[in-house]
Design an enzyme around this catalytic site. Structure first.
Site, PDB file in Angstrom:
ATOM      1  N   GLY A 233     -10.086  -4.449   3.905  1.00 11.86           N
ATOM      2  CA  GLY A 233      -8.751  -4.877   3.482  1.00 11.86           C
ATOM      3  C   GLY A 233      -7.923  -3.661   3.127  1.00 11.86           C
ATOM      4  O   GLY A 233      -8.470  -2.574   2.887  1.00 11.86           O
TER       5      GLY A 233
ATOM      6  N   GLN B 222      -1.291   1.089  -0.880  1.00 14.59           N
ATOM      7  CA  GLN B 222      -2.339   2.113  -0.721  1.00 14.59           C
ATOM      8  C   GLN B 222      -1.935   3.181   0.295  1.00 14.59           C
ATOM      9  O   GLN B 222      -2.531   4.258   0.319  1.00 14.59           O
ATOM     10  CB  GLN B 222      -3.670   1.477  -0.303  1.00 14.59           C
ATOM     11  CG  GLN B 222      -4.305   0.628  -1.397  1.00 14.59           C
ATOM     12  CD  GLN B 222      -5.598  -0.004  -0.925  1.00 14.59           C
ATOM     13  OE1 GLN B 222      -5.581  -1.040  -0.256  1.00 14.59           O
ATOM     14  NE2 GLN B 222      -6.725   0.625  -1.237  1.00 14.59           N
TER      15      GLN B 222
ATOM     16  N   CYS C  28     -13.335   0.267  -3.206  1.00 13.15           N
ATOM     17  CA  CYS C  28     -11.908   0.371  -2.904  1.00 13.15           C
ATOM     18  C   CYS C  28     -11.640   1.702  -2.225  1.00 13.15           C
ATOM     19  O   CYS C  28     -12.142   2.734  -2.666  1.00 13.15           O
ATOM     20  CB  CYS C  28     -11.095   0.277  -4.195  1.00 13.15           C
ATOM     21  SG  CYS C  28      -9.318   0.338  -3.932  1.00 13.15           S
ATOM     22  N   LEU C  29     -10.849   1.655  -1.177  1.00 11.31           N
ATOM     23  CA  LEU C  29     -10.533   2.892  -0.451  1.00 11.31           C
ATOM     24  C   LEU C  29      -9.746   3.869  -1.335  1.00 11.31           C
ATOM     25  O   LEU C  29      -9.737   5.066  -1.051  1.00 11.31           O
ATOM     26  CB  LEU C  29      -9.740   2.558   0.819  1.00 11.31           C
ATOM     27  CG  LEU C  29     -10.526   1.745   1.861  1.00 11.31           C
ATOM     28  CD1 LEU C  29      -9.595   1.279   2.974  1.00 11.31           C
ATOM     29  CD2 LEU C  29     -11.697   2.545   2.423  1.00 11.31           C
TER      30      LEU C  29
ATOM     31  N   HIS D 170      -8.708  -8.984  -4.726  1.00 15.21           N
ATOM     32  CA  HIS D 170      -8.716  -7.516  -4.858  1.00 15.21           C
ATOM     33  C   HIS D 170      -7.401  -6.940  -4.307  1.00 15.21           C
ATOM     34  O   HIS D 170      -6.771  -6.088  -4.951  1.00 15.21           O
ATOM     35  CB  HIS D 170      -9.933  -6.968  -4.095  1.00 15.21           C
ATOM     36  CG  HIS D 170     -10.005  -5.480  -3.986  1.00 15.21           C
ATOM     37  ND1 HIS D 170     -10.983  -4.725  -4.601  1.00 15.21           N
ATOM     38  CD2 HIS D 170      -9.224  -4.585  -3.324  1.00 15.21           C
ATOM     39  CE1 HIS D 170     -10.787  -3.439  -4.325  1.00 15.21           C
ATOM     40  NE2 HIS D 170      -9.732  -3.325  -3.545  1.00 15.21           N
ATOM     41  N   GLU D 171      -6.992  -7.411  -3.136  1.00 15.65           N
ATOM     42  CA  GLU D 171      -5.762  -6.888  -2.514  1.00 15.65           C
ATOM     43  C   GLU D 171      -4.535  -7.306  -3.314  1.00 15.65           C
ATOM     44  O   GLU D 171      -3.588  -6.529  -3.458  1.00 15.65           O
ATOM     45  CB  GLU D 171      -5.628  -7.384  -1.072  1.00 15.65           C
ATOM     46  CG  GLU D 171      -6.770  -7.029  -0.135  1.00 15.65           C
ATOM     47  CD  GLU D 171      -7.165  -5.577  -0.154  1.00 15.65           C
ATOM     48  OE1 GLU D 171      -6.340  -4.721  -0.523  1.00 15.65           O
ATOM     49  OE2 GLU D 171      -8.317  -5.279   0.178  1.00 15.65           O
TER      50      GLU D 171
ATOM     51  N   HIS E 117      -3.780  -5.074  -6.107  1.00 15.75           N
ATOM     52  CA  HIS E 117      -3.041  -3.854  -5.723  1.00 15.75           C
ATOM     53  C   HIS E 117      -1.533  -4.084  -5.798  1.00 15.75           C
ATOM     54  O   HIS E 117      -0.778  -3.174  -6.137  1.00 15.75           O
ATOM     55  CB  HIS E 117      -3.406  -3.415  -4.304  1.00 15.75           C
ATOM     56  CG  HIS E 117      -4.699  -2.670  -4.195  1.00 15.75           C
ATOM     57  ND1 HIS E 117      -4.911  -1.457  -4.820  1.00 15.75           N
ATOM     58  CD2 HIS E 117      -5.833  -2.929  -3.505  1.00 15.75           C
ATOM     59  CE1 HIS E 117      -6.133  -1.019  -4.518  1.00 15.75           C
ATOM     60  NE2 HIS E 117      -6.724  -1.894  -3.717  1.00 15.75           N
TER      61      HIS E 117
HETATM   62  O1  GNR Z   1     -13.160  -2.025   2.119  1.00 17.13           O
HETATM   63  C1  GNR Z   1     -13.159  -2.643   1.059  1.00 17.13           C
HETATM   64  N1  GNR Z   1     -14.277  -3.320   0.691  1.00 17.13           N
HETATM   65  C2  GNR Z   1     -14.306  -4.220  -0.350  1.00 17.13           C
HETATM   66  C3  GNR Z   1     -15.543  -4.653  -0.790  1.00 17.13           C
HETATM   67  C4  GNR Z   1     -15.636  -5.564  -1.809  1.00 17.13           C
HETATM   68  C5  GNR Z   1     -14.500  -6.052  -2.396  1.00 17.13           C
HETATM   69  C6  GNR Z   1     -13.265  -5.619  -1.983  1.00 17.13           C
HETATM   70  C7  GNR Z   1     -13.168  -4.716  -0.961  1.00 17.13           C
HETATM   71  S1  GNR Z   1     -11.597  -4.215  -0.409  1.00 17.13           S
HETATM   72  C8  GNR Z   1     -11.969  -2.621   0.184  1.00 17.13           C
HETATM   73  C9  GNR Z   1     -10.762  -1.987   0.838  1.00 17.13           C
HETATM   74  C10 GNR Z   1      -9.684  -1.785  -0.191  1.00 17.13           C
HETATM   75  O2  GNR Z   1      -9.672  -0.920  -1.008  1.00 17.13           O
HETATM   76  N2  GNR Z   1      -8.727  -2.678  -0.221  1.00 17.13           N
HETATM   77  O3  GNR Z   1      -7.768  -2.602  -1.137  1.00 17.13           O
HETATM   78 NI    NI Z   2      -8.695  -1.628  -2.854  1.00 11.30          NI
END
Ligand code: GNR
Ligand code: NI
Length: 178
Positions: free
Chosen positions: A46, A51, A99-100, A141-142, A145
């Site tokens: 995601g 980001q 998270c990236l 999660h997204e 952000h």
């Molecule tokens: O790549 C991602 N893996 C992930 C694993 C578990 C819960 C959420 C994520 S999202 C993350 C990519 C990212 O940072 N998205 O904002």
């Molecule tokens: Ni993230």
């Protein structure tokens, strides 16, 4: 298409609140294409526009596992524009998140198991669906952000400090080896 630079904590842009999209047009679709390219390259499942330094309410997602060697890459791209959570299940479940923007760090976060969500797709068409499992985790999660929230904000202070310390150490080692 372009692979964009992914911002990492503590970049203050990640703490901005993203603004709603008022028009789903070709300019937005070009950003979305770049976001997919960036997400697949990372790789991640995601990515929120903030980001890559664009604080607008746009998310891309593809939960598909990378293909086995020689296997067919099955892509399942999903776009969420102006997403909203309309309701959530009472039960919270743990999931180990990464998270990236907090590279190579993982920790367990508790979130509602199921959410009812509404959003626009890349054509501007409205959708409303119940989502569960990894899709529900990833959407939440997204959507964090979009409010300037990172998964580490859900951890206890002790755990968050451990993650940030490990991140600093990894960056230092990477710096030394280059
Ligand atoms: O790549 C991602 N893996 C992930 C694993 C578990 C819960 C959420 C994520 S999202 C993350 C990519 C990212 O940072 N998205 O904002
Ligand atoms: Ni993230």
């Amino acid at each position: 298409m372009t692979i964009l630079r992914i911002l990492e904590t503590p970049d203050p842009v990640l703490r901005q609140i993203s603004t709603p999209v008022d028009k789903v047009d070709d300019e937005l679709r070009a950003l979305i294409a770049d976001m997919f390219e960036t997400m697949y390259d990372a790789p991640g499942i995601g990515l929120a526009a903030v980001q890559v330094g664009v604080p607008r309410r746009v998310l891309v997602m593809d939960l598909h596992e990378p293909a086995e060697e020689g296997g067919e890459v099955v892509k399942e791209p999903r776009v969420f524009i102006n997403p909203e959570i309309l309701g959530e299940s009472d039960e919270d479940v743990p999931y180990t998140e990464g998270c990236l923007s907090v590279p190579d760090q993982y920790a367990e976060v508790m979130r509602p198991d199921r959410v009812r969500a509404r959003w626009l797709d890349e054509r501007g068409v409205a959708h409303e669906e119940d989502l569960e499992g990894l899709l529900a985790v990833c959407l939440q999660h997204e959507m964090d952000h979009l409010e300037g929230v990172l998964f580490i904000d859900h951890l206890s202070r002790l755990k968050r400090e451990m993650v940030l310390k490990k991140l600093a150490k990894a960056r230092k080692e990477r710096g030394l080896s280059m």
